[in-house]
Design an enzyme around this catalytic site. Structure first.
Site, PDB file in Angstrom:
ATOM      1  N   HIS A   1     -40.439 -52.867 -97.703  1.00  0.00           N
ATOM      2  CA  HIS A   1     -39.142 -52.508 -98.285  1.00  0.00           C
ATOM      3  C   HIS A   1     -38.351 -53.768 -98.638  1.00  0.00           C
ATOM      4  O   HIS A   1     -37.777 -53.869 -99.737  1.00  0.00           O
ATOM      5  CB  HIS A   1     -38.372 -51.646 -97.271  1.00  0.00           C
ATOM      6  CG  HIS A   1     -36.973 -51.312 -97.675  1.00  0.00           C
ATOM      7  ND1 HIS A   1     -36.601 -50.071 -98.168  1.00  0.00           N
ATOM      8  CD2 HIS A   1     -35.824 -52.054 -97.643  1.00  0.00           C
ATOM      9  CE1 HIS A   1     -35.308 -50.076 -98.427  1.00  0.00           C
ATOM     10  NE2 HIS A   1     -34.803 -51.260 -98.114  1.00  0.00           N
ATOM     11  N   GLU A   2     -38.327 -54.741 -97.733  1.00  0.00           N
ATOM     12  CA  GLU A   2     -37.577 -55.971 -97.986  1.00  0.00           C
ATOM     13  C   GLU A   2     -38.236 -56.809 -99.076  1.00  0.00           C
ATOM     14  O   GLU A   2     -37.554 -57.458 -99.870  1.00  0.00           O
ATOM     15  CB  GLU A   2     -37.433 -56.780 -96.693  1.00  0.00           C
ATOM     16  CG  GLU A   2     -36.662 -56.061 -95.589  1.00  0.00           C
ATOM     17  CD  GLU A   2     -35.317 -55.552 -96.056  1.00  0.00           C
ATOM     18  OE1 GLU A   2     -34.682 -56.199 -96.911  1.00  0.00           O
ATOM     19  OE2 GLU A   2     -34.890 -54.485 -95.570  1.00  0.00           O
TER      20      GLU A   2
ATOM     21  N   HIS B   1     -36.991 -55.817-102.416  1.00  0.00           N
ATOM     22  CA  HIS B   1     -35.717 -56.431-102.787  1.00  0.00           C
ATOM     23  C   HIS B   1     -35.919 -57.860-103.284  1.00  0.00           C
ATOM     24  O   HIS B   1     -35.207 -58.322-104.183  1.00  0.00           O
ATOM     25  CB  HIS B   1     -34.765 -56.442-101.590  1.00  0.00           C
ATOM     26  CG  HIS B   1     -34.211 -55.088-101.239  1.00  0.00           C
ATOM     27  ND1 HIS B   1     -33.654 -54.253-102.169  1.00  0.00           N
ATOM     28  CD2 HIS B   1     -34.145 -54.431-100.045  1.00  0.00           C
ATOM     29  CE1 HIS B   1     -33.247 -53.143-101.581  1.00  0.00           C
ATOM     30  NE2 HIS B   1     -33.533 -53.222-100.294  1.00  0.00           N
TER      31      HIS B   1
ATOM     32  N   GLU C   1     -31.744 -48.688-102.500  1.00  0.00           N
ATOM     33  CA  GLU C   1     -32.488 -48.401-101.275  1.00  0.00           C
ATOM     34  C   GLU C   1     -33.561 -47.356-101.524  1.00  0.00           C
ATOM     35  O   GLU C   1     -34.665 -47.450-100.993  1.00  0.00           O
ATOM     36  CB  GLU C   1     -31.527 -47.935-100.172  1.00  0.00           C
ATOM     37  CG  GLU C   1     -30.536 -49.001 -99.719  1.00  0.00           C
ATOM     38  CD  GLU C   1     -31.223 -50.293 -99.324  1.00  0.00           C
ATOM     39  OE1 GLU C   1     -32.221 -50.242 -98.583  1.00  0.00           O
ATOM     40  OE2 GLU C   1     -30.759 -51.350 -99.770  1.00  0.00           O
TER      41      GLU C   1
END
Length: 678
Positions: free
Chosen positions: A177-178, A181, A258
């Site tokens: 997930h990070e 980003h 998100e």
């Protein structure tokens, strides 16, 4: 939406953010002007003849006063924003350290930290990016963040609760997930939001100081104290009005991103239950995801899950509700259960898949070994179209295989600043020895060894001699992964140490009086990971974004690829023309090999980086077409393409099918007697 579309959207969002910021500034100027007009009117209330209408009070101010208010407010906000952005110029490191983070890349202190570091390194190797710095926040909450301006200065922060409370699958989901980003341009936007909102907030802070000053001020002039109190209260209202709308914008943007990052993490790990399980554990954990750091609220939009208590019915929530995120990932979730994900077939067979990938890398018979040239080219083009910064689960498995199969001494060396320097020296020397005749190999290697004894630190030299036998027996496919693993340790060098290291690397490359393009590619990947903007000075004299300058730079890169592994000018010319045709560039004469100096190549890369995001896939596919025109697409060719993609800020993951057809490198690559390589 792929990586290039995300990058294009990030550019548009940056423009939108600046527009919204200026709109907020205009609004604050207007509110301040009204406030000053009301203060002026209030001071004249004792005069019965005074017109107390709003328009009259504004008219009494005069344009000079209104202009002065506008300039003052704009200057205060602008200077405060620039000051905060300057504080954050170190990128992700500044944010991690301000939250109390501790870097663990060099010395993880327990198995939980080592597991977290392994997961991050696997993700980096699978996506073709330098390993980011990993920070641990001593907080029992389950949370994480990614911060930085670009991939080169990105950091991943993980709380103590995150690395100790989550299973490996769940931790992989959070880290993936990070990484989303990092790839999608969210980090730069997040940092800009922090800086711009600080500028708006400073007005409220000035008002708070004035309020405190009016409270503690002494003297008999009660009117002066009242005026000071009124001005302070007005500035507080003005400042926090701007912050109110700024937080609304921040929250709305963050919530949507998100969901996108959750979806990218599932694509990467092929395990929706992993990230869903992490979210479930956050909901059941006593500390939740709320961080205890004093300035946690400033970076609230950067976290994996909300780091603050929700307020105003979720109006300022920077993240979607946990239930909404979990339901998207696990439609069968009923809102109950222990939050532990059921092992998926992908996770259960991971070790076997990794073993198969390692076998392919060493030349075993795999799915790619019997494929035709055209099939391999199509797979490379498919990766450019769909997997740049969006690696698949197969590439994730390959990343795990690469990390697991790297010899332990090399892996340990990559995490130590002294040994990492020795490892890079060895990689460059080992690589250089692969080209040319046997006599040239021996002479070049001996010249480099002699030079290294003269320029290297004695401790680094001892480490080099220890690593040399291991490097000699290690596949060349590990060159780029090892360089990526070395990046965090080399970043910890003091500025003077780094400059000495950089000069030594350049001297090693020039030891035989020339720098080959394969050596240049490794050097560029190394510097791209260590220096924030190593190419800025090379673009001096070229108007940024000039279409003609970019087209010329693209043609020069295609010419370089055409000459890279081809001694025959006519064959190189056909490859060059194929690349130009794929990129839809006007036909141009192919520069001679002697004209491919590395100074010009460095400058071409610097200018080509300004290619618009939506046009970069075409450039990479044209480079692949040029490089593959001789009918061979092996590991060496793909590694060269990956290195150039990295220099163009397009992280390209490894391609498993292309590891099995590596061939010995041919001589005759572009060289220069005076290459700068700097």
């Amino acid at each position: 939406m792929n990586f290039f579309e995300y990058q294009d959207r990030a550019r548009r969002n940056s423009t939108l953010l600046i527009a919204l910021f200026f709109a907020a500034v205009v609004g604050l100027v207007a509110i301040t002007t009204l406030f000053v007009a009301m203060l002026t009117g209030y001071s004249d209330l004792r005069n019965p003849a005074t017109d107390t209408s709003l328009m009259s009070m504004l008219g009494n101010l005069g344009w000079d006063t209104i202009a002065g208010i506008a300039i003052t407010i704009t200057a205060i906000i602008g200077l405060a924003s620039l000051f905060r952005l300057r504080q954050l110029s170190a990128g992700g490191q500044a944010i991690a350290e301000s939250l109390g983070g501790r870097k663990i890349n060099i010395s993880p202190q327990n198995p939980a930290e080592q597991r977290a570091l392994n997961v991050v390194e696997e993700m980096a190797l699978a996506s073709g990016t330098p390993v980011p710095d990993v920070y641990i926040l001593e907080d029992d909450a389950i949370n994480a963040f990614a911060a930085g301006y670009a991939q080169g200065d990105a950091v991943v922060g993980l709380t103590r609760g995150c690395i100790e409370q989550l299973s490996r699958d769940e931790l992989q989901g959070v880290v993936a997930h990070e990484f989303s980003h990092i790839f999608n341009g969210d980090m730069r936007m997040n940092l800009r939001i922090v800086g711009l909102l600080h500028g708006i907030l400073i007005i409220g802070l000035l008002g708070s100081w004035l309020l405190r000053g009016s409270y503690w001020s002494s003297g008999r002039d009660n009117r002066g104290r009242a005026a000071l109190f009124g001005i302070g209260a007005g500035l507080v209202v003005i400042g926090y009005t701007g912050t109110f709308f700024g937080n609304l914008i921040k929250s709305a943007v963050s919530r949507q991103r998100e969901y996108l990052a959750d979806a990218s993490a599932v694509q990467f790990t092929r395990n929706s239950r992993g990230i869903a399980g992490a979210l479930k554990k956050i909901g059941q954990h006593s500390g939740g995801s709320r961080l205890q750091a004093a300035n946690a609220s400033e970076f609230s939009h950067m976290y994996f899950a909300s780091g603050l208590k929700s307020s105003l019915l979720g109006l300022f929530a920077t993240h979607p509700p946990l239930d909404a995120r979990i339901s998207r990932l696990d439609p069968q979730w009923s809102g109950s259960g222990d939050g532990s994900p059921t092992p998926t077939p992908a996770a259960a067979t991971l070790r076997g898949d990794a073993a198969a990938q390692v076998s392919q890398m060493h030349g075993g018979t795999g799915s790619g070994s019997g494929e035709s040239y055209q099939a391999r080219l199509e797979k490379v083009l498919e990766v450019v179209d769909n997997n740049i910064a969006q690696p698949t689960h197969q590439q994730h498995v390959l990343g795990q295989a690469i990390l697991a199969d790297i010899p332990a001494p090399l892996k340990a060396a990559a995490h130590d600043p002294f040994s990492a320097r020795a490892l890079v020296y060895g990689l460059l020397m080992d690589h250089a020895s692969n080209s040319g005749s046997s006599e040239e190999q021996c002479a070049h290697r001996e010249a480099q060894r002699t030079l290294l004894t003269q320029i290297a630190h004695p401790a680094v030299l001892r480490e080099f001699h220890k690593l040399a036998p291991v490097l000699a027996s290690t596949s060349q496919h590990y060159r780029l992964p090892l360089i990526d693993l070395c990046i965090p340790a080399l970043k910890s060098l003091a500025p003077q140490q780094f400059q000495i290291f950089k000069r030594n690397v350049i001297k090693l490359l020039r030891a035989d009086g020339k720098v080959e393009i394969w050596e240049w590619a490794l050097y560029r990947v190394l510097m791209h990971g260590l220096e924030t903007n190593p190419d800025q000075h090379r673009k001096l004299g070229n108007r940024k974004g000039s279409s003609q300058a970019i087209a010329d730079a693209q043609q020069f890169l295609l010419a370089t690829m055409a000459h890279a592994d081809c001694d025959n000018y006519l064959h190189a010319k056909r490859a060059f023309e194929a690349g130009c045709s794929a990129l839809k560039l006007s036909p141009a004469p192919l520069p001679a090999r002697a004209d491919i100096s590395l100074q010009r190549l460095d400058k071409a890369v610097a200018i080509a980086r300004d290619t618009s995001p939506l046009h970069k896939p075409g450039l990479l596919k044209a480079l692949a077409t040029t490089l593959a025109h001789d009918g061979v697409i092996g590991g060496n060719e793909v590694e060269l393409l990956r290195a150039l993609a990295d220099c163009l800020d397009c992280p390209m993951p490894p391609i498993p099918e292309c590891f099995t057809s590596a061939r010995p490198q041919a001589g005759g690559v572009p060289t220069t007697e005076t290459a700068s390589a700097s």
